[in-house]
Design an enzyme around this catalytic site. Structure first.
Site, short mmCIF file in Angstrom:
data_model
loop_
_atom_site.label_atom_id
_atom_site.label_comp_id
_atom_site.label_asym_id
_atom_site.label_seq_id
_atom_site.Cartn_x
_atom_site.Cartn_y
_atom_site.Cartn_z
N HIS A 86 4.37 2.84 11.98
CA HIS A 86 3.73 1.62 11.46
C HIS A 86 4.61 1.00 10.39
O HIS A 86 4.60 1.41 9.24
CB HIS A 86 2.36 1.96 10.88
CG HIS A 86 1.54 0.77 10.46
ND1 HIS A 86 0.17 0.76 10.50
CD2 HIS A 86 1.90 -0.46 9.99
CE1 HIS A 86 -0.29 -0.40 10.07
NE2 HIS A 86 0.75 -1.17 9.74
N ASN B 128 2.93 -8.48 14.07
CA ASN B 128 2.50 -9.68 13.33
C ASN B 128 3.68 -10.45 12.75
O ASN B 128 3.76 -10.73 11.56
CB ASN B 128 1.47 -9.34 12.24
CG ASN B 128 2.02 -8.42 11.15
OD1 ASN B 128 3.00 -7.72 11.36
ND2 ASN B 128 1.37 -8.42 10.00
N ASP C 192 -2.32 -5.22 14.43
CA ASP C 192 -2.31 -4.85 13.02
C ASP C 192 -2.14 -6.05 12.08
O ASP C 192 -1.33 -6.94 12.33
CB ASP C 192 -1.24 -3.82 12.71
CG ASP C 192 -1.33 -3.41 11.25
OD1 ASP C 192 -2.40 -2.94 10.85
OD2 ASP C 192 -0.36 -3.62 10.51
N ASP D 109 3.37 1.88 6.80
CA ASP D 109 2.85 0.51 6.68
C ASP D 109 3.75 -0.31 5.75
O ASP D 109 3.26 -1.14 4.97
CB ASP D 109 1.39 0.52 6.19
CG ASP D 109 0.74 -0.86 6.33
OD1 ASP D 109 1.34 -1.75 6.94
OD2 ASP D 109 -0.39 -1.02 5.80
N HIS E 196 7.06 -8.32 1.09
CA HIS E 196 6.61 -9.66 0.75
C HIS E 196 7.52 -10.24 -0.33
O HIS E 196 8.04 -9.49 -1.17
CB HIS E 196 5.16 -9.64 0.24
CG HIS E 196 4.15 -9.33 1.31
ND1 HIS E 196 3.91 -10.16 2.38
CD2 HIS E 196 3.33 -8.26 1.49
CE1 HIS E 196 2.97 -9.62 3.16
NE2 HIS E 196 2.62 -8.46 2.65
N PRO F 89 -1.28 -9.07 0.82
CA PRO F 89 -1.46 -7.62 0.85
C PRO F 89 -0.27 -6.92 1.52
O PRO F 89 0.26 -7.42 2.51
CB PRO F 89 -2.73 -7.44 1.68
CG PRO F 89 -2.80 -8.65 2.55
CD PRO F 89 -2.13 -9.77 1.81
C1 NCD Z 1 0.31 -5.72 6.40
C2 NCD Z 1 1.31 -6.85 6.43
O1 NCD Z 1 1.71 -7.33 5.36
O2 NCD Z 1 1.77 -7.25 7.51
N1 NCD Z 1 -0.35 -5.74 5.14
C3 NCD Z 1 -1.03 -4.76 4.55
O3 NCD Z 1 -1.61 -4.98 3.50
N2 NCD Z 1 -1.08 -3.55 5.06
C4 NCD Z 1 -0.62 -5.80 7.53
C5 NCD Z 1 -1.40 -4.56 7.77
O4 NCD Z 1 -0.82 -3.47 7.95
O5 NCD Z 1 -2.61 -4.62 7.83
ZN ZN Z 2 -3.07 -2.91 9.04
#
Ligand code: NCD
Ligand code: ZN
Length: 459
Positions: free
Chosen positions: A85, A119, A179, A332, A336, A350
Site C-alpha cells: 500500500h 488514486n 483506496d 500507506d 503531500h 490526509p
Molecule cells: C491517502 C492518500 O493521500 O492518497 N491518504 C491517507 O490519508 N491515507 C489515501 C488513503 O490511503 O486513504
Molecule cells: Zn486508504
C-alpha cells in the site's frame, strides 16, 4: 549495430576473451551478517540474480575481480521488504512524488517491491495507466512497482472498472482498490469480489462508511472534542470490515482490509478468521506508533485517513500484528506538498510519508518492545505481504538458489528523521526530529544493490 563488424572466426577460443568475461562478472559479497538476526554471522555471496553461497563469516573471498563487498558485521539480513500500500502520485501529482523518487525512497527503506495505489490523476482504472506505472517502475529499476487497479471507474464507486483487462495486460494487476475511497455500495462490492474471485485477484478495501465520516478529520474521541475537530468514529471502519468479511464468507472468496486502525477491527478480524473467513489486513507504522494526542498542536502533518486513534487502539494493533490477527505492515506512504499540509488542520490533506521510516518504526514498536523478533519482522514486512498479493519471487527464504531480493539492516544504529533528507519529493513525515533505531544499510533487487548506506544506485 555499432562498433566493429563481425570478425572472422579464429578457431580456438581466445583465452583473453574468457578472462575479460571473468573479470567483468559482478558479484556481491555481504560479509558478517546474520540471517533473520539469528545464529552465527555468515558471508552471503550473490552471483547474478540469486544467492549463490552462504558460509561462515570471513570464509568467502573478498578480493575476486568485479566483487563488491558490503561490510555488514552486526547487521540482520532479511528478504527484501514488500509494501502492498503506497502512493507514488504518478501520473498527475509529480510535484509531490514520482515513480522515480518514490522508488528511491522504497530502496532506501529496504523495499524490493511496492504496490502503487490507483488514486492518481488520471485514475489507474484502465490498462493504459496501470501499464505505464509498471513500465516506468521497471525503467527506473530500483524496486518492482506493481500497479494497483481501481475497483470502480474514476474511484466513483458506481461502475466497475475493467478489472480483467488490467489483470491480463503487461502490468499484470494483482490487487484492485479504490483506496482513498471506500467501495461503500454493498452491491458493487459484492460484484467486485465475485469478479475478483474469477480472476484470482485481490480486492483491498479502504474501510470507511462515508455516511459516518462527513466532514470528519480526526478520531472521534475526547481529544477531537476538546480540540473542536469533527470526529471519525470507529464504527465507520468496523461496520465495513464486518460487512466485507461476511461478503467474503458468502461468496467464498477473500478480501483485504487496508490500514486497520481500531481495537474493534482487531476483534472483528479475530472473529472472522476463527470462522475460517479468508480476510487479511494490514496496519501502518504510524497507527502502531502514534495516537491522537499528537493533534494537540493542530499540525496538519498528523492528519491521516483513517485518523490516528487512541493509545489503546495502538496497543491492540501491536498485539494483533504480533499474533498474526493483523497479517502485515503496509506503509500507506502518502506524499503531500507543503502547502497541502501547512494549513488549518481541517483543510490539510490526509496522509503521511512512510517508506523510509517503516523498518525503524517497526524496530521501535515491535522489536524493542519484544513483541516480534527479526524473523517475525521478515514475516510481517516481506513474507506475508508477498503471499497476500501473490508475488512468487518476493518474501522468499534466505537460501542458496533463491532470488537475491534482500534488505541488510543495522538494528543497533539509530538515526534522526528529517523530512528534507528523505528521497521523497515531499517532506510530510510525522516522525520529524525523532531518533529511531534500525538503519537500512543496503537493499538488493535481484542481486543488484539499489541502495547502499543511503546512496541510491540508479542503473
Ligand atoms: C491517502 C492518500 O493521500 O492518497 N491518504 C491517507 O490519508 N491515507 C489515501 C488513503 O490511503 O486513504
Ligand atoms: Zn486508504
Amino acid at each position: 549495430m555499432t562498433g566493429p563488424g563481425p570478425q572472422a572466426p579464429t578457431g580456438a577460443p581466445n583465452p583473453a576473451d574468457d578472462q575479460k568475461k571473468e573479470s567483468t562478472r559482478v558479484t556481491v559479497l555481504i560479509t558478517g551478517t546474520r540471517l533473520y538476526g539469528e545464529g552465527d554471522p555468515v558471508d552471503v555471496l550473490i552471483d547474478g540474480e540469486v544467492i549463490a553461497e552462504i558460509a561462515p563469516a570471513g570464509t568467502l573471498g573478498r578480493d575476486e575481480p568485479g566483487r563488491e563487498v558490503i561490510e555488514a558485521a552486526g547487521t540482520v539480513l532479511l528478504p527484501g521488504l514488500v509494501d502492498i500500500h503506497t502512493h507514488l502520485r504518478e501520473p498527475g501529482r509529480e510535484d509531490t512524488e514520482t515513480i522515480d523518487s518514490g522508488s528511491a525512497a522504497a530502496a532506501r527503506g529496504g523495499y524490493t517491491a511496492v504496490f502503487a495505489m490507483a488514486n492518481t490523476d488520471p485514475v489507474a482504472d484502465n490498462a493504459v495507466v496501470t501499464d505505464h506505472v509498471w513500465h516506468r517502475g521497471q525503467e527506473v529499476g530500483l524496486v518492482d512497482v506493481h500497479p494497483v487497479g481501481a475497483v470502480t471507474k474514476g474511484l466513483k464507486g458506481a461502475e466497475l472498472a475493467e478489472m480483467g483487462v488490467m489483470a491480463s495486460s503487461a502490468g499484470r494487476v494483482k490487487v484492485f482498490s479504490d483506496d482513498g475511497h471506500c467501495v461503500d455500495d454493498p452491491l458493487i462490492m459484492k460484484r467486485a469480489m465475485e469478479y475478483a474471485k474469477g480472476l484470482g485477484v485481490l480486492i483491498a478495501q479502504h474501510a470507511e462508511e462515508p455516511r459516518l465520516t462527513v466532514g470528519a478529520v480526526a478520531h472521534d474521541g475526547p481529544n477531537a472534542a476538546r480540540l473542536g475537530l469533527a470526529g471519525w468514529p470507529r464504527v465507520a471502519e468496523e461496520s465495513i470490515v464486518v460487512r466485507d468479511a461476511l461478503l467474503a464468507r458468502d461468496i467464498g472468496t477473500r478480501v483485504h482490509i487496508c490500514h486497520a486502525s481500531t481495537a474493534g477491527t482487531v476483534e472483528l478480524l479475530r472473529w472472522a478468521k476463527s470462522q475460517g473467513i479468508d480476510v487479511t489486513a494490514e496496519v501502518t507504522p504510524h497507527h502502531l506508533m502514534l495516537d491522537d494526542s499528537r493533534l494537540e498542536t493542530y499540525d496538519g502533518v498528523f492528519r491521516v485517513n483513517p485518523p490516528l486513534r487512541e493509545a489503546s487502539d495502538a496497543v491492540a494493533l501491536r498485539q494483533a500484528l504480533a499474533e498474526g490477527i493483523v497479517d502485515c505492515v503496509a506503509t500507506d506512504h502518502a506524499p503531500h506538498a507543503d502547502q497541502e499540509k501547512s494549513c488549518e488542520f481541517a483543510l490539510a490533506r490526509p496522509g503521511m510519508l512512510g517508506l523510509e521510516t517503516a523498518v525503524s518504526v517497526i524496530a521501535e514498536t515491535m522489536v524493542s518492545s519484544g513483541l516480534l523478533d527479526w524473523r517475525g519482522v521478515a514475516k510481517v514486512m516481506s513474507e506475508r505481504p508477498a503471499e497476500i498479493v501473490g508475488l512468487a519471487d518476493q518474501g522468499r527464504p534466505l537460501e542458496v538458489g533463491e532470488p537475491a531480493n534482500l534488505a541488510v539492516i543495522d538494528p543497533d544504529a539509530t538515526w534522526t528523521v528529517a523530512g528534507p533528507e528523505l528521497a521523497s519529493v515531499s517532506d510530510n513525515t510525522p516522525f520529524e526530529g525523532l531518533e529511531l533505531p534500525g538503519r537500512v544499510r543496503a537493499t538488493l533487487l535481484r542481486g543488484r544493490p539499489t541502495s547502499v548506506d543511503g546512496e541510491v544506485r540508479h542503473r
